[in-house]
Design a protein around this motif. Structure first.
Motif, short mmCIF file in Angstrom:
data_model
loop_
_atom_site.label_atom_id
_atom_site.label_comp_id
_atom_site.label_asym_id
_atom_site.label_seq_id
_atom_site.Cartn_x
_atom_site.Cartn_y
_atom_site.Cartn_z
N ASP A 9 0.87 -1.18 0.00
CA ASP A 9 0.00 0.00 0.00
C ASP A 9 0.90 1.23 0.00
O ASP A 9 2.12 1.13 0.17
CB ASP A 9 -0.90 0.01 1.24
N PHE A 10 0.31 2.38 -0.21
CA PHE A 10 1.05 3.63 -0.12
C PHE A 10 1.42 3.92 1.34
O PHE A 10 0.89 3.30 2.26
CB PHE A 10 0.22 4.78 -0.69
N GLU A 11 2.32 4.86 1.54
CA GLU A 11 2.69 5.31 2.89
C GLU A 11 1.75 6.45 3.27
O GLU A 11 1.91 7.59 2.83
CB GLU A 11 4.15 5.77 2.90
N TRP A 12 0.75 6.15 4.09
CA TRP A 12 -0.22 7.16 4.49
C TRP A 12 0.32 7.95 5.68
O TRP A 12 0.80 7.38 6.66
CB TRP A 12 -1.54 6.51 4.86
N VAL A 13 0.25 9.28 5.58
CA VAL A 13 0.70 10.15 6.66
C VAL A 13 -0.44 11.10 7.02
O VAL A 13 -1.38 11.29 6.25
CB VAL A 13 1.97 10.94 6.28
N TYR A 14 -0.31 11.72 8.19
CA TYR A 14 -1.39 12.58 8.69
C TYR A 14 -0.87 13.95 9.08
O TYR A 14 -1.44 14.63 9.93
CB TYR A 14 -2.08 11.87 9.88
N ASN A 15 0.22 14.34 8.44
CA ASN A 15 0.76 15.69 8.64
C ASN A 15 0.75 16.43 7.31
O ASN A 15 0.61 15.83 6.24
CB ASN A 15 2.19 15.61 9.20
N ASP A 16 0.92 17.73 7.37
CA ASP A 16 0.94 18.55 6.17
C ASP A 16 2.26 18.33 5.44
O ASP A 16 3.25 17.88 6.01
CB ASP A 16 0.78 20.02 6.55
N GLN A 17 2.29 18.68 4.15
CA GLN A 17 3.54 18.58 3.40
C GLN A 17 4.58 19.52 4.04
O GLN A 17 4.23 20.59 4.55
CB GLN A 17 3.32 18.93 1.95
N PRO A 18 5.87 19.14 4.00
CA PRO A 18 6.90 19.92 4.70
C PRO A 18 7.30 21.21 4.02
O PRO A 18 7.94 22.06 4.63
CB PRO A 18 8.08 18.95 4.76
#
Length: 322
Positions: A9-18
């Motif tokens: 699966d994709f790498e799901w993140v929960y923060n905004d782009q840096p």
């Protein structure tokens, strides 16, 4: 670079782009970077020289045999055409004539589009805005492969096929992931392109038209320059979604390798991105980076931990205007 582990699966993140926070921090420390924003006065001349070179090449190849048509399309013409797609990438940020002359940028992008053989510039502009605004956004950033791509193209042989078919996926994916209404600018782009293709056909026959289109397809597929497609945002090191490349191929690709710097400052022309890195060196020197696009392609194919699924994704809440 490090490995990400086997991917299903994709790498799901929960923060905004840096890029947003780093941009603010760098500008607070180095406000002189703002002076680099704005049009690049040399861009229109460089691009025009490339377009005219390809038109001259159309005349020169019209008597060649088919095997040499495809050879020169891959070895020469396609390299120019791929470079022109990256010029169009720069122009989409209004760096040819500035924000006050946005329409001039759109029409100039159509001029840069002519040797590519198929209409491209207007549609690219429409979707590239989302790539910056919603980097990794589910159903928003069409640079992210689909689930079917991630599931199927998971072996070395299939990944080679996927690389070869990249132009096809880039053309079809927006229509599947995030379809948008056809714009007048896209119709104009298509009309101009068809007319010029027909003129070339009437002047010199089918071979120059095939030379242009085949070069675009071949050099946006399995070709060393195409390593930038993978190098820019595929997760070679866990948690890092944008990477720069500082090698010699930047000289023929409008510095697209300075991709971390580009996403931090999209309104700065590619020609000035090396200055961003020099001014704010401490922000970029220690970040993960690539040294070879060819090595990127090799690792993509043969490293089991890297493939179409090796991308960071996030959800964005879009407030629709009523």
């Amino acid at each position: 670079m490090g490995k990400t582990g086997g991917r299903g699966d994709f790498e799901w993140v929960y923060n905004d782009q840096p890029h947003t926070s780093r941009r603010r921090e760098i500008l607070a420390k180095y406000p002189e970077i703002k002076t680099l924003m704005g049009p690049d006065p040399q861009l229109k001349w460089v691009v025009s020289a490339m377009v005219l070179t390809q038109l001259l090449a159309c005349y020169m190849v019209h008597t060649l045999s088919w095997k040499w048509i495809f050879f020169w399309a891959y070895a020469f013409g396609g390299c120019i055409n791929h470079s022109l797609t990256l010029a169009i990438h720069d122009i989409s940020h209004n760096v040819a004539f500035g924000n006050k002359l946005a329409k001039w940028n759109r029409w100039f992008a159509m001029w840069a589009n002519l040797p590519i053989g198929v209409p491209y510039s207007a549609s690219f502009k429409k979707y590239h805005i989302d790539h910056h605004r919603y980097l990794g956004g589910d159903k928003l950033d069409v640079d992210i492969p689909t689930d079917i791509e991630g599931w199927f193209f998971c072996t070395p042989a299939r990944k080679v096929l996927w690389l070869f078919l990249q132009p096809l996926f880039y053309a079809i994916r927006p229509l599947v992931v995030n379809p948008k209404p056809l714009s007048l600018l896209e119709v104009q782009n298509a009309a101009v392109q068809v007319v010029v293709d027909l003129i070339i056909y009437q002047l010199w026959g089918l071979k120059p038209v095939v030379y242009l289109i085949a070069g675009s397809i071949l050099c946006m597929g399995l070709h060393p320059i195409s390593g930038h497609f993978i190098a820019e945002h595929y997760m070679f090191l866990k948690g890092h979604e944008t990477y720069s490349y500082y090698g010699s191929l930047n000289m023929i690709t409008f510095n697209v390798g300075y991709h971390m710097e580009h996403h931090d400052f999209p309104s700065i022309p590619g020609s000035k991105l090396p200055q961003v890195k020099r001014i704010a060196a401490e922000y970029y020197d220690n970040l993960p980076q690539h040294t070879s696009w060819t090595r990127v392609l090799w690792d993509f194919v043969f490293d089991d931990s890297i493939g179409p699924y090796a991308r960071i994704k996030r959800e964005y809440k879009i407030v629709k205007q009523g």
